[in-house]
Design a protein around this motif. Sequence first.
Motif, short mmCIF file in Angstrom:
data_model
loop_
_atom_site.label_atom_id
_atom_site.label_comp_id
_atom_site.label_asym_id
_atom_site.label_seq_id
_atom_site.Cartn_x
_atom_site.Cartn_y
_atom_site.Cartn_z
N GLU A 10 -0.57 2.93 -2.38
CA GLU A 10 -0.36 1.65 -2.16
C GLU A 10 -1.72 1.20 -1.50
O GLU A 10 -1.79 0.13 -1.28
N ASP A 11 -2.46 2.21 -0.95
CA ASP A 11 -3.75 1.64 -0.24
C ASP A 11 -4.73 1.05 -0.98
O ASP A 11 -4.82 1.36 -2.43
N MET A 12 -5.42 0.34 -0.50
CA MET A 12 -6.51 -0.24 -1.19
C MET A 12 -7.96 0.49 -1.07
O MET A 12 -8.09 1.11 -0.17
N ARG A 13 -8.50 0.62 -2.33
CA ARG A 13 -9.64 1.64 -2.17
C ARG A 13 -11.00 0.76 -2.08
O ARG A 13 -11.09 -0.23 -2.78
N LEU A 14 -11.94 1.57 -1.31
CA LEU A 14 -13.39 0.73 -1.16
C LEU A 14 -14.13 0.90 -2.56
O LEU A 14 -14.24 1.89 -3.15
N GLN A 15 -14.76 -0.34 -2.79
CA GLN A 15 -15.63 -0.49 -3.79
C GLN A 15 -17.00 -1.21 -3.52
O GLN A 15 -16.99 -2.26 -2.97
N PHE A 16 -18.13 -0.44 -3.43
CA PHE A 16 -19.28 -1.28 -2.98
C PHE A 16 -19.75 -1.98 -4.20
O PHE A 16 -19.48 -1.69 -5.12
N LEU A 17 -20.38 -3.05 -3.90
CA LEU A 17 -20.86 -4.16 -4.77
C LEU A 17 -22.01 -3.23 -5.80
O LEU A 17 -22.74 -2.40 -5.21
N LYS A 18 -21.87 -3.37 -7.03
CA LYS A 18 -22.94 -2.91 -7.98
C LYS A 18 -24.47 -3.39 -7.69
O LYS A 18 -25.14 -2.79 -7.94
N TYR A 32 -15.59 -4.56 -1.42
CA TYR A 32 -14.28 -5.05 -1.06
C TYR A 32 -13.29 -3.83 -1.61
O TYR A 32 -13.75 -2.75 -1.80
N TYR A 33 -12.22 -3.99 -0.94
CA TYR A 33 -11.09 -2.97 -1.07
C TYR A 33 -10.18 -3.60 -2.04
O TYR A 33 -9.88 -4.70 -2.14
N ILE A 34 -9.65 -2.79 -3.18
CA ILE A 34 -8.89 -3.47 -4.27
C ILE A 34 -7.73 -2.40 -4.56
O ILE A 34 -7.78 -1.14 -4.53
N ARG A 35 -6.61 -3.10 -4.71
CA ARG A 35 -5.41 -2.38 -5.28
C ARG A 35 -5.07 -3.13 -6.53
O ARG A 35 -4.57 -4.32 -6.57
N GLU A 36 -5.30 -2.42 -7.55
CA GLU A 36 -4.80 -3.15 -8.81
C GLU A 36 -3.17 -3.08 -9.38
O GLU A 36 -2.78 -2.41 -8.84
N LEU A 85 -0.99 -8.94 1.90
CA LEU A 85 -1.99 -8.11 1.17
C LEU A 85 -0.79 -6.60 0.82
O LEU A 85 -1.06 -5.88 0.33
N SER A 86 0.49 -6.76 1.33
CA SER A 86 1.41 -5.59 1.44
C SER A 86 1.79 -5.54 -0.09
O SER A 86 2.34 -6.76 -0.82
N PRO A 87 1.89 -4.37 -0.69
CA PRO A 87 2.71 -4.11 -2.16
C PRO A 87 4.18 -4.01 -2.10
O PRO A 87 4.77 -3.75 -3.03
N LYS A 88 4.69 -4.10 -0.82
CA LYS A 88 6.12 -3.76 -0.69
C LYS A 88 6.79 -5.13 -0.60
O LYS A 88 6.56 -5.93 0.15
N PRO A 89 8.01 -5.39 -1.47
CA PRO A 89 8.45 -6.47 -1.42
C PRO A 89 9.24 -6.91 -0.22
O PRO A 89 9.21 -8.10 -0.04
N TRP A 96 4.23 -9.50 -3.72
CA TRP A 96 3.78 -8.15 -3.59
C TRP A 96 3.36 -7.35 -4.78
O TRP A 96 2.45 -6.40 -4.61
N ASN A 97 3.50 -8.07 -5.94
CA ASN A 97 3.17 -7.40 -7.16
C ASN A 97 1.64 -7.76 -7.49
O ASN A 97 1.12 -7.42 -8.59
N ALA A 98 0.84 -8.65 -6.82
CA ALA A 98 -0.16 -9.25 -7.19
C ALA A 98 -1.52 -8.00 -7.02
O ALA A 98 -1.22 -7.10 -6.48
N ASN A 99 -2.44 -8.26 -7.81
CA ASN A 99 -3.58 -7.62 -7.74
C ASN A 99 -4.45 -8.17 -6.13
O ASN A 99 -4.38 -9.19 -6.17
N MET A 100 -4.52 -7.02 -5.30
CA MET A 100 -4.84 -7.37 -4.07
C MET A 100 -6.43 -6.77 -3.87
O MET A 100 -6.82 -5.85 -4.21
N VAL A 101 -7.27 -7.81 -3.31
CA VAL A 101 -8.40 -7.70 -2.95
C VAL A 101 -8.97 -8.17 -1.72
O VAL A 101 -8.54 -9.19 -1.20
N PHE A 102 -9.12 -7.11 -0.71
CA PHE A 102 -9.68 -7.37 0.50
C PHE A 102 -11.17 -7.56 0.58
O PHE A 102 -11.89 -6.31 0.40
#
Length: 363
Positions: A10-18, A32-36, A85-89, A96-102
Amino acid sequence: YTCSSHKLDEDMRLQFLKNDSVTCNDGSPAGYYIRESKSSKRWLLLLEGGWYCFSKHSCDYRMKTTRALMSSSPWPQTRKGTGILSPKPEENPYWWNANMVFLPYCSSDLWSGTKPKTEDSGYAFMGSLIIKEVVNELLSKGLDKAKVLLLAGISAGGVGVLVNVDRVEEQLRSQGHQGVQVRGLSDSGWILQTEQYKQGDCTHVLSCGPNDMVKIGFRYWGAAVPEVCRQSYIGAEWNCFFGPIIYPTIKSPTFVVRWLFDQAQMTISNVDMTGGVITEGQWNYIAVFAPACLAHELITRTYWMSVQVGGTSLPKALHCWERSLQDKNGSVRSCPLHLVDHCLWLNCNPTCPDIYDQPTGRE
Ligand code: K4Q
């Protein structure tokens, strides 16, 4: 699976810019942090807030005290998504079901800057380019097939939404992704250009009034504001950071969230409320009279004394205001100056003027 592995995904993961030429203030790569959520065509991009800096002095100080707002090197691998940004309804009934990007805020420029780091300046200000690059890199992760992109932001990030939402729309359209509907959600980024309650010098970020602060920052950051707004404020483009000025120029549907007594507004207006304590003079400075009526004009109407909010009319409120200005510390507690209707529909206040009694403007 176990509870803990469930929690982890459920956590969002860090992705550095390419593209590592798009950086935080200190030249470290932005990211950015992403949870697809593969089953969803909704994308939420959330811009973090956290004030700004606008001089070598204020940025050096910011670097010492809040380094993560200027550099990606202290960023953790994952972050929890809370609220929208929470994935919990149960925590996020809306999306809650969206692609989340922080998007962590590390440009200190109200997400407006376009200036890479050079030898002499010492800091990069690339907020606007960070958003552009994140959107660009998300296209290959499914954003190209999105139905809705909601660009949201809080405080400084809420200003970032106003300044960038149409640019994101234009970016997608020019790359052939006109199928993606771009919308804005600005939380606490609607700032008014008020005179300060107490005049402050501009030596500190927080004592600097809204106009002075943004004037200095605009140049320091190499800020980019939308073309339409810029055109109508040539030579004073910094005005385009303020909601009431930029909002009418925004084309993308944009929802504005704002507290009536916003703390950041109070801070830059120099209304010091440390510990939630406020003096009577400060409280009166933020006076308001707002009846929920479908109407226009009041003070020259013959019936102006009969419109009331919570039992108080405007002539009475003005009398209270005058008293409060005369004796700054005198007690005017029974003399109300903060009058906002609670009911929500047009004319739900029974003292609203009868619309058929109002002049049409052609008389
Ligand atoms: C005209 C621009 C003024 C922007 C104000 C931004 C306020 C802000 C940070 C928040 C905690 N209190 O960014 O507040 O991080």
